[in-house]
Design an enzyme around this catalytic site. Structure first.
Site, short mmCIF file in Angstrom:
data_model
loop_
_atom_site.label_atom_id
_atom_site.label_comp_id
_atom_site.label_asym_id
_atom_site.label_seq_id
_atom_site.Cartn_x
_atom_site.Cartn_y
_atom_site.Cartn_z
N ASP A 92 -56.08 23.45 28.02
CA ASP A 92 -57.15 22.67 28.66
C ASP A 92 -56.67 21.75 29.78
OD1 ASP A 92 -55.75 21.05 26.88
OD2 ASP A 92 -57.46 19.74 26.54
N GLU A 93 -55.43 21.88 30.22
CA GLU A 93 -54.92 21.05 31.30
C GLU A 93 -54.21 21.89 32.35
OE1 GLU A 93 -52.93 17.25 30.59
OE2 GLU A 93 -53.34 17.52 28.45
N HIS B 190 -18.06 38.77 11.30
CA HIS B 190 -17.73 38.01 12.52
C HIS B 190 -16.27 37.53 12.46
CE1 HIS B 190 -19.02 35.96 16.15
NE2 HIS B 190 -18.31 34.90 15.76
N CYS C 37 -16.32 31.21 19.58
CA CYS C 37 -17.26 31.74 20.58
C CYS C 37 -18.62 31.05 20.58
CB CYS C 37 -17.47 33.24 20.38
SG CYS C 37 -18.28 33.66 18.82
N CYS D 115 -19.53 29.04 15.16
CA CYS D 115 -18.19 29.58 15.28
C CYS D 115 -17.40 28.76 16.31
CB CYS D 115 -18.24 31.05 15.70
SG CYS D 115 -16.61 31.78 16.00
#
Length: 674
Positions: free
Chosen positions: A201-202, A610, A595, A592
């Site tokens: 609405d703006e 991982h 990374c 991590c």
């Protein structure tokens, strides 16, 4: 205004509600004649003892600490310090003033009580009644008839009922609101094709060109635009016209509902306008900032920002100080921001507090579906999923996970979101939300193949080359389709380099970016023709895990028992490596350290994989640095079958002797005859 905290009543009794300030007591348009003290007292009495009240007290304590800290910093400022920061402030003010642009005309439009107005338009019987769109838990919008009683958006419905006993509730219908919003935006496009919509609405419109081309004023454009919106939708809106967006938004709130306010493009007019403007009227200054500025520096109006400029530069960051001084000068954005790819897409829902796990997971599934619809509508995929939770105690938690690849399907989103929620259970929630960030265009092919697996690497080579060989084994991908034969080569055989064509671009990228897990050659995993190595020991599934079941029956390289040994060995190596200096750690339990990859504690399998990846990566780097022999980036193949007696296997030296075989050689092209 109410009296200060702790001020005794005329009868001598305490008035504790005087010190209880919430967002609900901040007046909105249509609340000018409301008895603020009565509203404040009702809110206090209705909230006292609740979880919300306790959370507000905790937040108030934190705000008090910030204020005390600023008081302490202010107290140690010497005259020399103040003189120095006064010069800094004066320099900043000169620079900011030089940037003032009065050549643009901005219009901000705001629909009047939008949700309530739409509901009244659809159901005329609601006209004239105090209406609240929402529920007993939360009010989304209140009509102007309800605002006269102090009822406003973001207020719990039960407090609204106490303030206005005749309050009528209507459930929200966002499809209906979106439809009317689209109608208004079609009108906006007539005046500014690049208008900025900040909500349903703006919107901000740069009407400079329209005024110049048609030879009309900003006031005429505002009148015309409001009439066009009413004609198209049957709804009313208010508008503000000013030299920049910040002031235009303030202007649109002055003559609500169904009105407009025009501020001329004149420096003196702007400075006069902001001189008495309360700082809370400025977007970006909320309850906490207002309290800090008021209680520490006595700043209540925008003009007082300039009077206390030296203290603002001394106590706040450079960015905050620049913002405050810009507000004092009445400066704001004048250029249309460049169209940039959005950074995130989110959705959230508030509901009655519950600890029913089945209901919570049902709501999570609905959120995942909504987020999927929004992502696919925009043609985007994301990589970081954030789960937002608000507990029954009003504590807000956010938990995030970064995926290996870009996702936008409900199934993928729900897998990660479910793990994040399970890690927080059991708990009682009253709000849940999902946000996807690190977005990429779905049409961008590079974003859909962020992780290459070994089978893709082998399939990317020339299909005419025979890689099956005598010992070739067929391995199936995670979808169950045969990817073609993948050879299993002994350590002796991959010593033979290939001097033929070099690796393709895809193959070169594989060596640089691949996140698959490699088994280093010094791990004596299995026996296959004395010392065979499986060329593709792990195939990544959707979550980065290993899909052992996807090996076809013909792949007889390892039996189930030996595969278990492999998993134990990988786990042992990864665990051992984490204790070494400089190895991987999980910062704050989920980031991590190597990374920056995000994996909460609930993702144990993904964490293990991982860790194994970083272990293999470090071994690869060490072996590449130690090796003096050139590495050919070719394709793995088998040595041709020979009728002569096999020669004894070469005994590989350990890494301590410095003449071991680099892991890169495992991926080298081997057979010149191919």
């Amino acid at each position: 205004m109410s009296a200060a905290a702790g001020t005794p009543a005329e009868g001598g009794g305490d008035r504790p509600w005087q010190s209880y300030h919430t967002a609900y007591t901040n007046a909105k348009a249509g609340m000018e004649g409301v008895d603020k003290e009565k509203v404040q007292k009702v809110i206090y009495e209705m909230s006292k003892g609740s979880k919300y009240f306790e959370n507000e007290q905790r937040k108030e304590a934190l705000t008090k600490q910030k204020i005390e800290h600023l008081h302490a910093q202010c107290a140690i400022l010497t005259d020399n310090d103040i003189s120095h920061f006064q010069k800094v402030a004066e320099k900043k003010l000169l620079e900011l003033e030089a940037s003032r642009d009065l050549s643009k005309i901005w219009l901000h439009t705001d629909m009047d009580a939008f949700y309530a107005a739409v509901e009244t338009l659809e159901d005329p019987s609601l006209k004239g009644k105090p209406l609240a769109v929402g529920s007993m838990s939360m009010i989304a919008t209140a009509s102007y008839e309800a605002r006269k009683f102090g009822v406003r958006a973001a207020m719990p419905g039960f407090i609204g009922c106490k303030l206005c006993p005749g309050l009528v509730f209507v459930r929200p219908n966002f499809e209906r609101y979106t439809h009317y919003s689209e109608l208004t935006r079609k009108v906006f496009q007539r005046y500014d094709p690049n208008f900025i919509a900040t909500s349903l609405d703006e919107a901000y419109l740069n009407i400079t060109n329209v005024c110049i081309e048609r030879g009309i004023t900003g006031e005429e454009v505002a009148t015309e635009l409001r009439a066009a919106i009413h004609q198209e939708t049957g709804l009313t809106c208010s508008a503000g016209v000013a030299p920049n967006r910040m002031i235009a938004k303030v202007c649109s709130d002055i003559n609500k509902p169904n009105g407009q306010f025009i501020l001329p493009n004149d420096r003196e007019a702007v400075l006069t306008f902001v001189s008495t403007l309360p700082i809370r009227k400025i977007g970006g200054i909320g309850k906490v900032t207002e309290q800090m500025l008021c209680q520490v520096l006595g700043i209540n109006t925008c003009q007082e920002m300039l009077q206390k400029a030296a203290f603002l530069c001394a106590l706040f960051s450079e960015c905050s100080a620049d913002f405050f001084l810009s507000v004092g000068l009445g400066l704001g954005g004048t250029e249309t921001p460049e169209q940039r790819q959005r950074k995130s897409i989110s959705c959230e829902r508030t509901f009655t507090a519950t600890k029913d796990s089945s209901l919570l997971f049902e709501k999570l599934a609905n959120l995942a579906e909504n987020l999927t619809d929004d992502l696919q509508k925009e043609g985007l995929k994301g990589k970081t999923l954030t789960l937002k939770l608000k507990t029954a105690d009003f504590e807000v938690r956010t938990r995030a996970v970064t995926t290996r690849g870009y996702i936008n399907s409900k199934e993928d989103i729900l897998i990660y979101a479910t793990k994040l929620l399970k890690a927080e259970m059991p708990l009682s929630l009253r709000l849940m939300g999902l946000r996807m960030s690190q977005l990429h265009d779905e049409k961008d092919d590079s974003s859909t193949s962020t992780q290459k697996t070994l089978d893709i690497f082998f399939r990317s080579s020339n299909s005419n080359l025979n890689v099956n060989g005598a010992n070739g084994q067929s391995i199936t991908n995670i979808s169950g389709q045969d990817n073609g034969p993948i050879s299993v080569t002994t350590k002796d055989e991959y010593l033979v380099p290939d001097t033929g064509t070099g690796a393709s671009t895809d193959q070169q990228d594989f060596f640089v970016h691949d996140e698959s897990i490699f088994i280093p050659e010094q791990r004596n995993l299995v026996n296959y023709n004395n010392e065979a190595v499986l060329s593709n020991p792990v195939i990544g599934d959707g979550l980065g895990g290993a899909k052992i079941d996807d090996v076809t029956p013909s792949a007889k390289v390892m039996n189930a028992e030996k595969l278990d040994d492999v998993g134990q060995l990988i786990s042992h190596e990864a665990t051992a490596s984490s204790s070494k200096p400089g190895q991987q750690l999980w910062i704050d339990g989920y980031i991590c350290s190597i990374c920056g990859f995000e994996l909460p504690p609930g993702f144990e399998e993904e964490r293990q994989e991982h860790s194994d990846f970083h272990l293999a990566e470090s071994l690869q780097q060490e072996e590449t640095a130690d090796s003096k022999r050139p590495i050919c980036s070719g394709r793995l193949a088998e040595k041709p079958c020979s009728t002569t007696a096999p020669t004894p296997k070469k005994k590989l030296k350990s890494s301590k002797e410095g003449k071991h075989i680099p892991i890169d050689a495992f991926f080298a092209k081997c057979n010149k005859s191919l």
